[in-house]
Design an enzyme around this catalytic site. Structure first.
Site, short mmCIF file in Angstrom:
data_model
loop_
_atom_site.label_atom_id
_atom_site.label_comp_id
_atom_site.label_asym_id
_atom_site.label_seq_id
_atom_site.Cartn_x
_atom_site.Cartn_y
_atom_site.Cartn_z
N LYS A 32 -6.32 -6.06 -11.67
CA LYS A 32 -7.48 -5.17 -11.72
C LYS A 32 -8.71 -5.85 -11.16
CE LYS A 32 -10.10 -4.76 -15.45
NZ LYS A 32 -11.53 -4.51 -15.60
N ASN A 33 -8.96 -7.09 -11.57
CA ASN A 33 -10.19 -7.77 -11.18
C ASN A 33 -10.19 -8.19 -9.71
OD1 ASN A 33 -11.29 -7.46 -13.70
ND2 ASN A 33 -10.69 -9.50 -14.42
N ILE B 121 -19.24 -18.22 -22.09
CA ILE B 121 -19.55 -17.29 -21.00
C ILE B 121 -20.38 -16.10 -21.49
CG2 ILE B 121 -18.61 -15.90 -19.12
CD1 ILE B 121 -17.97 -18.86 -18.87
N ARG C 36 -18.65 -1.76 -15.29
CA ARG C 36 -19.61 -2.65 -14.67
C ARG C 36 -19.26 -2.98 -13.23
NH1 ARG C 36 -20.92 -7.86 -13.47
NH2 ARG C 36 -23.11 -8.35 -13.80
N ASP D 158 -11.55 -14.27 -20.37
CA ASP D 158 -10.73 -13.07 -20.55
C ASP D 158 -9.44 -13.33 -21.32
OD1 ASP D 158 -12.50 -11.38 -19.36
OD2 ASP D 158 -11.38 -11.08 -17.50
N CYS E 106 -17.87 -3.00 -20.78
CA CYS E 106 -17.60 -3.52 -22.12
C CYS E 106 -18.87 -4.06 -22.76
CB CYS E 106 -16.56 -4.65 -22.05
SG CYS E 106 -14.90 -4.09 -21.68
N ARG F 70 -8.04 0.75 -19.42
CA ARG F 70 -8.86 0.26 -18.32
C ARG F 70 -8.23 -0.95 -17.65
NH1 ARG F 70 -13.68 -1.95 -20.14
NH2 ARG F 70 -14.09 -2.24 -17.93
N ARG G 260 -24.84 -9.02 -18.91
CA ARG G 260 -24.24 -9.47 -17.66
C ARG G 260 -25.17 -8.99 -16.54
NH1 ARG G 260 -17.87 -8.16 -18.10
NH2 ARG G 260 -18.54 -6.13 -18.84
N PRO G 261 -26.30 -9.64 -16.37
CA PRO G 261 -27.33 -9.12 -15.48
C PRO G 261 -26.92 -9.15 -14.02
CG PRO G 261 -27.88 -11.34 -16.20
CD PRO G 261 -26.68 -10.92 -16.99
N VAL G 262 -27.56 -8.27 -13.24
CA VAL G 262 -27.27 -8.19 -11.81
C VAL G 262 -28.37 -8.89 -11.01
CG1 VAL G 262 -25.95 -6.08 -12.08
CG2 VAL G 262 -28.40 -5.95 -11.59
N ASP G 263 -29.16 -9.71 -11.67
CA ASP G 263 -30.28 -10.33 -10.96
C ASP G 263 -29.82 -11.26 -9.85
OD1 ASP G 263 -29.34 -11.94 -13.13
OD2 ASP G 263 -31.07 -13.25 -12.91
N GLN G 264 -28.66 -11.89 -9.99
CA GLN G 264 -28.16 -12.78 -8.95
C GLN G 264 -27.74 -11.98 -7.70
OE1 GLN G 264 -28.42 -16.22 -9.40
NE2 GLN G 264 -29.50 -15.43 -11.19
#
Length: 416
Positions: free
Chosen positions: A22-23, A326, A92, A304, A116, A396, A121-125
């Site tokens: 999936k990932n 993490i 996400r 995970d 989840c 999922r 889990r920010p998207v700033d990067q």
């Protein structure tokens, strides 16, 4: 809403095939947005997250055909570079359309993601990297809006190791002018699989799998065929399930080369693990030994797999300390495992697990994808019936879970 009913106490044994990852599939499907020619993917798992992503890119004007595990995406006529909240809120990984849409269309409007509830889990990067490549990026009314006629190559150093950030920036850089260097890049096998796919589509990428990735932009990407790698987390989950029940299994269509840290811990727990070219064998002792875990970015122990090892340690001999480095909210399954009789104490980002002789079936509730897997493992070793609520999380990330467990002898069924 569906529930999973498990009658525990059965030693699992047999052989089952693992699915595509999936990932890996999620970013790779997004990569098709970079090309005006059809791209075909094989070994695509049948999962809710995959369905969500295909619906998401389908509403952008993309043509999609799907037959069994083969998906062909024709993105020649992308006319709506928008990822709306209604489709993004449950997953996400939807943020992964941002980079390829911006590179291909010069504009992207993507809702801030959900998924989840395991912590921030920010998207700033992602945003920082795209800005370094010359994009104008703003966050307005819950959407990331990015503009750039053509991105420019840049040196990007991420403040933290981020898998989706690395993948997004790598895809965006494929059509940028000049060379992009991503430092402190994620090293996960899924990042390497994405790079392999992008190279097949005409990209110029080196260094994938290390912490420095170089991408020299090209004028256009072309069509290709790519096979999705095996799902290492699904593989690890079934190894843990069989180990916890004292069973024996052969998992096919997978590889141990992505799972060194997990297999090392299973061997420490007392399991006999051997590898074949495209398969893994495991034979477990009657009772496992407790093993300490510390999650870290690849190639260290994966976050995970933390929940699955907490379930495994719950019935192991001895005391285990699990440290989660993490995500800050990834011990929510501990409370539910305690309902099954597990002895777990939480102290900040550490959990102390005292193994018990046996668990007892009870009603529990899944809080996220991998927490769901830990509850399945708990239910498989518990006496009596375990009822797991909110199993949409499982759908999922685990293809045909009941069928695969049933093939190993588990008594598992779905009910409403």
């Amino acid at each position: 809403m569906d529930k999973l009913l498990i009658e525990g106490g059965v030693r699992l044994a047999g052989e089952i095939a693992m699915s595509g990852a999936k990932n890996a599939a999620l970013p790779i499907l997004c990569a098709a947005l970079l090309s005006r020619e059809p791209v075909t993917f094989t070994n695509v798992p049948a999962l809710n997250d995959i369905d969500t992503l295909l619906r998401l890119i389908g509403q952008m004007g993309v043509k999609i055909t799907r037959e069994a595990d083969v998906v062909t995406i024709d993105a020649s006529a992308v006319d709506n570079p928008v990822a709306p909240y209604e489709m993004v809120k449950t997953m996400r990984a939807s943020i992964l359309v941002l980079g390829p849409l911006l590179a291909r269309c010069g504009e992207a409007r993507v809702s801030l993601p959900g998924g989840c509830a395991i912590g921030a889990r920010p998207v700033d990067q992602h945003i920082k990297g795209l800005q370094a490549m010359g994009a104008e990026v703003s966050v307005e009314h819950g959407y990331v809006h990015a503009l750039s006629p053509r991105l420019k190559g840049a040196r990007i150093f991420t403040d933290m190791v981020t898998v989706t950030g690395t993948e997004n920036l790598m895809m965006a850089a494929c059509l940028a002018e000049g060379e992009t260097v991503i430092e402190n890049a994620a090293r996960e096998p899924e990042v390497v699989d994405l790079a392999t796919c992008l190279v097949a589509m005409g990209a110029n990428i080196s260094g994938a799998g290390s912490d420095v990735i170089r991408i020299r932009g090209v004028e256009r990407m072309h069509g290709a065929t790519h096979r999705i790698m095996p799902d290492r987390i699904e593989t690890g989950t079934y190894l843990c399930a069989v180990a916890a029940t004292g069973g024996e299994v052969r998992l096919t269509g997978t590889s141990s080369c992505y799972l060194d840290a997990v297999i090392d811990k299973l061997i420490d727990a007392g399991c006999d693990v051997s590898s074949e070219r495209d398969a893994i064998r495991l034979k477990a002792p009657q009772r496992l030994a407790a093993v300490n875990i510390r999650t870290s970015p690849y190639p260290a122990f994966p976050t995970d797999m933390q929940a699955q090892f907490m379930a495994l340690n719950s019935v192991a001999n001895g005391v285990a300390v699990i440290r989660e480095t993490i995500f800050e909210n990834r011990f929510m399954h501990a409370v539910e495992l305690a309902r099954l009789g597990a002895d777990i104490r939480i102290d900040g980002n550490s959990a102390v697990v005292q193994g018990v002789e046996r668990l007892q079936g009870a009603a529990v509730m899944a809080t996220d994808l991998r927490a769901s897997a830990s509850l399945v493992i708990g239910g498989l070793v518990a006496e009596g019936e375990t009822v797991i609520e909110r199993i949409y999380h499982l759908d999922r990330g685990y293809e045909r879970l009941e069928e695969k467990l049933g093939a190993l002898g588990a008594r598992v069924r779905r009910a409403r």
